[in-house]
Design a protein around this motif. Sequence first.
Motif, short mmCIF file in Angstrom:
data_model
loop_
_atom_site.label_atom_id
_atom_site.label_comp_id
_atom_site.label_asym_id
_atom_site.label_seq_id
_atom_site.Cartn_x
_atom_site.Cartn_y
_atom_site.Cartn_z
N THR B 186 0.84 -1.19 0.00
CA THR B 186 0.00 0.00 0.00
C THR B 186 0.88 1.25 0.00
O THR B 186 1.92 1.27 0.65
CB THR B 186 -0.89 0.02 1.26
OG1 THR B 186 -1.61 -1.21 1.32
CG2 THR B 186 -1.89 1.16 1.21
N VAL B 187 0.46 2.25 -0.75
CA VAL B 187 1.13 3.55 -0.68
C VAL B 187 0.68 4.19 0.62
O VAL B 187 -0.48 4.57 0.75
CB VAL B 187 0.74 4.45 -1.87
CG1 VAL B 187 1.44 5.81 -1.74
CG2 VAL B 187 1.07 3.79 -3.19
N ILE B 188 1.55 4.25 1.62
CA ILE B 188 1.11 4.80 2.90
C ILE B 188 1.57 6.23 3.10
O ILE B 188 1.15 6.88 4.06
CB ILE B 188 1.54 3.93 4.10
CG1 ILE B 188 3.06 3.92 4.24
CG2 ILE B 188 0.97 2.52 4.01
CD1 ILE B 188 3.48 3.80 5.68
N ASP B 189 2.42 6.72 2.23
CA ASP B 189 2.83 8.12 2.36
C ASP B 189 3.36 8.60 1.01
O ASP B 189 3.91 7.82 0.24
CB ASP B 189 3.91 8.29 3.44
CG ASP B 189 3.87 9.66 4.11
OD1 ASP B 189 3.17 10.55 3.59
OD2 ASP B 189 4.53 9.83 5.15
N VAL B 229 6.13 5.96 -0.03
CA VAL B 229 6.53 4.85 0.83
C VAL B 229 5.57 3.70 0.57
O VAL B 229 4.35 3.87 0.67
CB VAL B 229 6.49 5.23 2.32
CG1 VAL B 229 6.88 4.03 3.19
CG2 VAL B 229 7.42 6.41 2.60
N GLU B 275 -0.64 13.52 -3.33
CA GLU B 275 -0.86 12.94 -2.00
C GLU B 275 -2.17 12.17 -1.91
O GLU B 275 -2.39 11.41 -0.98
CB GLU B 275 -0.80 14.05 -0.93
CG GLU B 275 0.63 14.51 -0.69
CD GLU B 275 0.76 15.80 0.11
OE1 GLU B 275 -0.29 16.35 0.53
OE2 GLU B 275 1.90 16.26 0.29
N ARG B 276 -3.02 12.35 -2.92
CA ARG B 276 -4.29 11.62 -2.90
C ARG B 276 -4.13 10.13 -3.14
O ARG B 276 -5.07 9.37 -2.95
CB ARG B 276 -5.25 12.22 -3.93
CG ARG B 276 -5.71 13.62 -3.54
CD ARG B 276 -6.17 14.40 -4.74
NE ARG B 276 -7.24 13.71 -5.44
CZ ARG B 276 -8.53 14.01 -5.32
NH1 ARG B 276 -8.89 14.99 -4.54
NH2 ARG B 276 -9.43 13.34 -5.99
N VAL B 277 -2.94 9.69 -3.57
CA VAL B 277 -2.77 8.24 -3.76
C VAL B 277 -2.46 7.53 -2.45
O VAL B 277 -2.36 6.30 -2.41
CB VAL B 277 -1.69 7.89 -4.82
CG1 VAL B 277 -2.00 8.57 -6.14
CG2 VAL B 277 -0.30 8.25 -4.33
N VAL B 278 -2.31 8.28 -1.35
CA VAL B 278 -2.11 7.63 -0.05
C VAL B 278 -3.31 6.73 0.24
O VAL B 278 -4.46 7.15 0.09
CB VAL B 278 -1.95 8.67 1.07
CG1 VAL B 278 -2.05 8.01 2.44
CG2 VAL B 278 -0.62 9.39 0.94
N GLY B 279 -3.03 5.48 0.60
CA GLY B 279 -4.10 4.54 0.90
C GLY B 279 -4.36 3.57 -0.23
O GLY B 279 -5.11 2.61 -0.05
N ARG B 280 -3.74 3.79 -1.39
CA ARG B 280 -4.00 2.90 -2.53
C ARG B 280 -3.18 1.62 -2.42
O ARG B 280 -1.97 1.65 -2.21
CB ARG B 280 -3.63 3.62 -3.84
CG ARG B 280 -4.54 4.77 -4.16
CD ARG B 280 -5.73 4.35 -4.99
NE ARG B 280 -5.35 4.12 -6.37
CZ ARG B 280 -5.23 5.09 -7.27
NH1 ARG B 280 -5.43 6.34 -6.95
NH2 ARG B 280 -4.91 4.78 -8.52
N ALA B 281 -3.87 0.49 -2.57
CA ALA B 281 -3.18 -0.80 -2.65
C ALA B 281 -2.69 -0.98 -4.08
O ALA B 281 -3.42 -0.69 -5.02
CB ALA B 281 -4.12 -1.92 -2.26
#
Lengths: 225, 317
Positions: B186-189, B229, B275-281
Amino acid sequence: MREPARRVFAAEYNRSEMKVKEGESQYAPGYVITPTGARCNRLFVVGVLTEVEDIGREDSLYRARVSDPTGTFLVYAGRYQPEAAQVLSSMEPPEFVAVTGKADVYQPDDGDTIPSIRPEAVSTVDRGERDRWVVTTARRTIERLEKLDQLPEEVEERYHPSLNEYRDVVREALRNLLGEERHEPSVEDEPEDGEADPETGRADGEQGRWREEPPVEDVEEWDFS
Amino acid sequence: MSADKKLSKALEQVKQSVDDFSERELTEELRELLEYGVPPDQAAETVIRRKGRSDPAAAAGEKKLADAVPGERGLTVEARVLDRRDRTIKVKGEPREIVSGSLGDETGVLSFTSWNEFPFEEGDAVRISNAYTREWNDRPELQVGDYTEVEEIAGEDLPPAEELSSPRDVSIRDASRAYRPRVEATVIDVLDRSGLVMRCPECNRVTEGGECSEHGPVDAEPDLRIKAVLDDGDSCIQATFPREVTESLTGVTLEEAEEMARKAMDRGVVQREMERVVGRAVVATGRVLGDNFVALDVEEPESSPEDDARELLEALQ
């Protein structure tokens, strides 16, 4: 080395009451140890943002509640988390959100412990990402349960975690994802109603099944230094 | 004292304390130190110390690539050359041609550096004898030195190059062991300096205020990227998403990003969009360079969360 972000359900995280520090220095990383032994310096959670409130006095301090199928995470963003505070303050609950942040446990004078998250990154996501988080978190929790007999002594003594209890937490989360939670036979209920309706079961059930969050009082007094 | 005299003096001293080593090997190490102007007695002490530390009997011998560790000598491997590139580096102010690249066998991948001619191409199967390893970015790196022998072999036992360099599903923890790792995470940051960046047309470095750290003021060219990350709950790694990957992940093209920045008169709006991609698997295929995962392709995970959930529930009953 950057600390990985652990995956823990709210029901488990909110029962955490141990915080340990690795080393003496001021900058040594701290870890919240959860009942099944997750060492959380950082957490990644996805859930429904149900409330954002500015509870600060002079400076803004945003308190957000993020619900997963098992409970509610408390997220606090103050002046040391300006970007996350800005994103949170502009959101309109309910929304699916992803939060990456530092794990923390606050201990007020009454001996209570209140686990929380200080966010580093916050973003809106869709239901699919929430569902994937539930699956990953279920997997990670099951991995920890498989090694429950290898818990460090002090963790075992503090929590005496019950395998069945945390298996139930995982089941509850997965059933919620599948929209099956209405049909879960409970002890008092009749065993089966047999009329599964996953179409409608889901959205209503989600709201209904959330547990009470832990009591939070006097959070204005928090010291985030 | 002449160079030869210094060498023989140092060699005598070393041989009194160290045995089990070929004179050729000791001479090579001493010569290198003496060329740097180290006095003979200090050069001798250095070599004695080195040899004392490593177990003289423990020449590594023949190994699979996954079993190689830093600090080995006398290592022999059979592997395929997966890629090679020629580089010129400066040694004591003098340019020197070296070759670096990757070797692969069925167990894994190993970077190598050759300090001499390396007349082999991608796909060639080689037997490398009497090599040594160094530590580089927490990983062993094979060194082809003056006394290393490299010969081409038929390589019937080695998988073909296409297979060795095709994507391999690994956890983030093991990403640096695969030539073309594919990780589910996951993109966590999203880190600072993501979004719209300006690059030097000469060297592709990101410029600051129209200046390249190497080439000074340049006519910089815009580019779109994300530094993120990736995290799977067990390990994490910093990742770079180049323009094409960033465009497909965000749905924002470089041109649109430039337009956004122009309208807002601020490149920060593009950073916040990223930054909107934070949370994407994601399932990311790429390459680990140092401690950075360079994503060459990013896709959505194929599995459906519902199917995964059902499977997990069944296993729990």
